[in-house]
Scaffold this motif. Structure first.
Motif, PDB file in Angstrom:
ATOM      1  N   ASN A  32       0.813  -1.208   0.000  1.00 55.89           N
ATOM      2  CA  ASN A  32       0.000   0.000   0.000  1.00 55.89           C
ATOM      3  C   ASN A  32       0.845   1.255   0.000  1.00 55.89           C
ATOM      4  O   ASN A  32       0.674   2.157  -0.814  1.00 55.89           O
ATOM      5  CB  ASN A  32      -0.909   0.004   1.232  1.00 55.89           C
ATOM      6  N   TYR A  33       1.756   1.328   0.905  1.00 57.02           N
ATOM      7  CA  TYR A  33       2.438   2.558   1.268  1.00 57.02           C
ATOM      8  C   TYR A  33       3.894   2.210   1.537  1.00 57.02           C
ATOM      9  O   TYR A  33       4.172   1.183   2.152  1.00 57.02           O
ATOM     10  CB  TYR A  33       1.752   3.097   2.518  1.00 57.02           C
ATOM     11  N   ALA A  35       7.849   4.065   2.462  1.00 53.13           N
ATOM     12  CA  ALA A  35       8.450   5.288   2.977  1.00 53.13           C
ATOM     13  C   ALA A  35       9.921   5.070   3.273  1.00 53.13           C
ATOM     14  O   ALA A  35      10.373   3.947   3.484  1.00 53.13           O
ATOM     15  CB  ALA A  35       7.734   5.744   4.247  1.00 53.13           C
ATOM     16  N   THR A  50       7.439   9.727   1.654  1.00 54.18           N
ATOM     17  CA  THR A  50       6.478   8.644   1.513  1.00 54.18           C
ATOM     18  C   THR A  50       5.946   8.595   0.094  1.00 54.18           C
ATOM     19  O   THR A  50       5.952   9.605  -0.621  1.00 54.18           O
ATOM     20  CB  THR A  50       5.283   8.815   2.466  1.00 54.18           C
ATOM     21  N   THR A  52       2.622   6.479  -2.082  1.00 53.34           N
ATOM     22  CA  THR A  52       1.525   5.515  -2.080  1.00 53.34           C
ATOM     23  C   THR A  52       1.627   4.615  -3.306  1.00 53.34           C
ATOM     24  O   THR A  52       2.429   4.844  -4.210  1.00 53.34           O
ATOM     25  CB  THR A  52       0.185   6.244  -2.105  1.00 53.34           C
ATOM     26  N   SER A  53       0.758   3.614  -3.340  1.00 50.96           N
ATOM     27  CA  SER A  53       0.755   2.716  -4.488  1.00 50.96           C
ATOM     28  C   SER A  53       0.375   3.453  -5.761  1.00 50.96           C
ATOM     29  O   SER A  53       0.764   3.055  -6.859  1.00 50.96           O
ATOM     30  CB  SER A  53      -0.205   1.560  -4.246  1.00 50.96           C
ATOM     31  N   ASN A  56       1.412   8.939  -5.164  1.00 53.72           N
ATOM     32  CA  ASN A  56       1.375  10.202  -4.440  1.00 53.72           C
ATOM     33  C   ASN A  56       2.525  10.264  -3.454  1.00 53.72           C
ATOM     34  O   ASN A  56       2.787   9.301  -2.731  1.00 53.72           O
ATOM     35  CB  ASN A  56       0.048  10.355  -3.710  1.00 53.72           C
ATOM     36  N   THR A  57       3.186  11.404  -3.404  1.00 55.55           N
ATOM     37  CA  THR A  57       4.394  11.536  -2.590  1.00 55.55           C
ATOM     38  C   THR A  57       4.283  12.680  -1.584  1.00 55.55           C
ATOM     39  O   THR A  57       3.532  13.638  -1.779  1.00 55.55           O
ATOM     40  CB  THR A  57       5.628  11.792  -3.468  1.00 55.55           C
ATOM     41  N   ALA A  97       7.431  -0.319   4.753  1.00 52.32           N
ATOM     42  CA  ALA A  97       6.336  -0.597   3.833  1.00 52.32           C
ATOM     43  C   ALA A  97       5.150  -1.190   4.575  1.00 52.32           C
ATOM     44  O   ALA A  97       5.313  -1.944   5.547  1.00 52.32           O
ATOM     45  CB  ALA A  97       6.791  -1.554   2.736  1.00 52.32           C
ATOM     46  N   ASN A 109       3.065  -3.738   8.977  1.00 52.66           N
ATOM     47  CA  ASN A 109       4.243  -2.902   8.785  1.00 52.66           C
ATOM     48  C   ASN A 109       5.503  -3.754   8.732  1.00 52.66           C
ATOM     49  O   ASN A 109       5.684  -4.671   9.547  1.00 52.66           O
ATOM     50  CB  ASN A 109       4.361  -1.903   9.935  1.00 52.66           C
TER      51      ASN A 109
END
Length: 121
Positions: A32-33, A35, A50, A52-53, A56-57, A97, A109
């Motif tokens: 998903n995410y 960082a 960070t 996202t899939s 988006n940063t 991640a 996590n």
């Protein structure tokens, strides 16, 4: 179940560049995410950037304009391009991640082992 492996750290002179990579492996269903964090000696771990899939940063103020986070979803790999490095960027950089495995219905996590970045002349 999931391993995150960072690479690309090293010694660089002030003003130089490095590209960090983090590759996730295991029984991955989705990521998903992701960082990048860093931790300098005697300091707390701090968020750097960070993604996202969907791509988006977000960046810490200290990274804006100098660092670029990206990912290749097909390779389960995230990158951190670091330019104009400063001595204060020196730290151990960790990959994080949020991963859903094929055995779980919810994500968990995961952390990498870290890669050392040293900025010194």
């Amino acid at each position: 179940q999931v391993q995150l492996v960072e690479s690309g750290g090293g010694l660089v002179q002030p003003g130089g560049s490095l590209r960090l990579s983090c590759t996730a492996s295991g029984i991955i269903f989705s990521i998903n995410y992701m960082a990048w964090y860093r931790q300098a000696p005697g300091k707390e771990r701090e968020l750097v950037a960070t993604i996202t899939s969907g791509g988006n940063t977000n960046y810490a103020d200290s990274a804006k304009g100098r660092f670029t986070i990206s990912r290749d979803n097909a390779k389960n790999t995230m990158y951190l391009q670091m330019n104009s490095l400063k001595p204060e960027d020196a730290a151990v950089y960790y990959c994080h991640a949020l991963v859903r495995t094929k055995l779980a219905s919810t994500p968990n996590n995961y952390w990498g082992q870290g890669t050392q970045v040293t900025v010194s002349s």
